[in-house]
Design an enzyme around this catalytic site. Structure first.
Site, PDB file in Angstrom:
ATOM      1  N   ASN A   1      38.281  44.094  49.669  1.00 54.69           N
ATOM      2  CA  ASN A   1      39.434  43.957  48.780  1.00 54.69           C
ATOM      3  C   ASN A   1      38.914  43.727  47.362  1.00 54.69           C
ATOM      4  O   ASN A   1      38.398  42.660  47.046  1.00 54.69           O
ATOM      5  CB  ASN A   1      40.304  42.781  49.241  1.00 54.69           C
ATOM      6  CG  ASN A   1      41.535  42.575  48.393  1.00 54.69           C
ATOM      7  OD1 ASN A   1      41.594  42.980  47.243  1.00 54.69           O
ATOM      8  ND2 ASN A   1      42.530  41.907  48.951  1.00 54.69           N
TER       9      ASN A   1
ATOM     10  N   HIS B   1      47.162  49.309  47.690  1.00 54.48           N
ATOM     11  CA  HIS B   1      46.118  48.319  47.441  1.00 54.48           C
ATOM     12  C   HIS B   1      45.372  48.062  48.742  1.00 54.48           C
ATOM     13  O   HIS B   1      45.985  47.870  49.803  1.00 54.48           O
ATOM     14  CB  HIS B   1      46.758  47.032  46.911  1.00 54.48           C
ATOM     15  CG  HIS B   1      45.855  45.844  46.977  1.00 54.48           C
ATOM     16  ND1 HIS B   1      44.565  45.865  46.503  1.00 54.48           N
ATOM     17  CD2 HIS B   1      46.061  44.592  47.484  1.00 54.48           C
ATOM     18  CE1 HIS B   1      44.016  44.667  46.697  1.00 54.48           C
ATOM     19  NE2 HIS B   1      44.900  43.895  47.292  1.00 54.48           N
TER      20      HIS B   1
ATOM     21  N   CYS C   1      46.332  41.941  41.974  1.00 52.48           N
ATOM     22  CA  CYS C   1      46.025  43.184  42.688  1.00 52.48           C
ATOM     23  C   CYS C   1      46.983  44.325  42.346  1.00 52.48           C
ATOM     24  O   CYS C   1      46.709  45.485  42.679  1.00 52.48           O
ATOM     25  CB  CYS C   1      46.033  42.934  44.190  1.00 52.48           C
ATOM     26  SG  CYS C   1      44.906  41.614  44.708  1.00 52.48           S
TER      27      CYS C   1
END
Length: 333
Positions: free
Chosen positions: A289, A258, A122
């Site tokens: 996500n 993020h 990520c």
């Protein structure tokens, strides 16, 4: 006599264009609850997610990455032939070679461009953005395409109630080009392998092969450990990135971390003591996500909604498996 290296005049880099691709299919919490033992209310209260996007079979990683990149090129006013390098950040490609970036460069028509993938989970987009900025500043490239692209639904067990509601698909891209003024601040980055267990892939290939419900290794996550680590380490890293860029929280236009979890973002924003005028990205509510794609997707939504404008400064920071992180302050395109 000591030989010297030929260097170019010092220049800076900036984000010159931004583009995204969001899969067509919107998936609600109600649909997710058909496959896991949970409720719509629990999912939203724990993660902030209301809907997310899942890619259809034709929305492959190369297709989504190329679509986002093409939109970024249009925004930057450039042709594919002007791109010197393509970097794709991602963790969900089931084909490890050739690099996804090569397929994307070919699809775009960037025939003369170098192309490689960057794997940092990520945190990948922010790591790749730092690499691209350094390339342009050093003079080894004039324009670099940086793409975060993920089909997380390929590597998440849909019956795993701990994470099946979190992850989703999408792609975001930026064009990095030269600038007379600093447009991408110094990168702040690090990794902590002592927490590697907190976010990982299945490692027992034998078990995976023997269980028809697990056709491939899937992501596994200890959410509490990731949450505690991220809040304790990413907040100081955010402060460090602002110091490195020479700005204060009062000069920020946006905070774009993020998009892991809305609760996590809210805690980070509070501990950074961000003024009320700073826009805090919350794209996770509608995109889920999307790992390395989440920062550019969230950037695009803030700009599209008018929460920030071109020329505003934003603190970007990505973090994930490793556990690792990378972040920088940028001027928005």
């Amino acid at each position: 006599m000591t030989a010297g290296l030929l260097t170019t005049a010092h220049r800076h880099s900036r984000i010159a264009g931004l583009g995204t691709y969001r899969p067509r299919r919107t998936v609600t919490n109600k649909e997710i609850c058909e496959r896991i033992d949970s409720t719509e209310e629990w999912i939203e209260s724990r993660s902030g997610i209301v809907t997310r996007r899942f890619a259809s079979p034709d929305e492959t990683l190369p297709a989504m990455a190329a679509a986002a990149a093409a939109n970024a090129l249009t925004h930057a006013g450039l042709e594919a032939g002007q791109i010197d390098c393509v970097i794709v950040a991602g963790m969900s490609d089931l084909v490890q070679t050739p690099p996804l970036a090569v397929a994307v460069a070919h699809a775009l028509g960037a025939r003369g461009a170098a192309a490689f993938d960057l794997s940092a989970a990520c945190a990948g987009f922010c790591h790749a953005l730092a690499v691209a900025g350094d390339m342009v500043s050093a003079g080894s490239a004039a324009h670099v395409l940086v793409i975060g692209a993920e089909r997380m639904t390929d590597i998440v067990d849909p019956s795993d109630r701990t994470i099946a509601f979190l992850f989703a698909d999408g792609a975001g891209a930026v064009v990095v080009g030269p600038s007379d003024e600093p447009g991408i601040g110094p990168a702040v980055r690090g990794a902590d392998g002592s927490h590697a267990h907190a976010l990982r892939m299945d490692s027992d290939w034998g078990a995976v092969r023997d269980d028809p419900a697990l056709p491939r290794p899937y992501m596994r996550m200890d959410g509490r450990s990731v949450f505690r680590w991220a809040v304790s380490r990413i907040v100081p890293a955010g402060r460090e990135a602002m110091r490195a860029a020479g700005i204060s929280t009062g000069e920020l236009g946006a905070f774009i971390p993020h998009q892991a979890n809305l609760r996590m973002t809210e805690v980070m924003a509070e501990r950074l003591a961000l003024p009320a005028a700073v826009a805090v990205a919350d794209d996770v509510k509608h995109s889920g996500n999307t790992s390395s794609a989440s920062v550019p997707l969230a950037m695009e939504r803030l700009l599209q909604e008018g929460a920030v404008r071109s020329g505003d400064t934003a603190l970007l920071i990505g973090f994930g498996a490793g556990l690792n992180y990378a972040g920088q302050v940028v001027v928005l395109p």
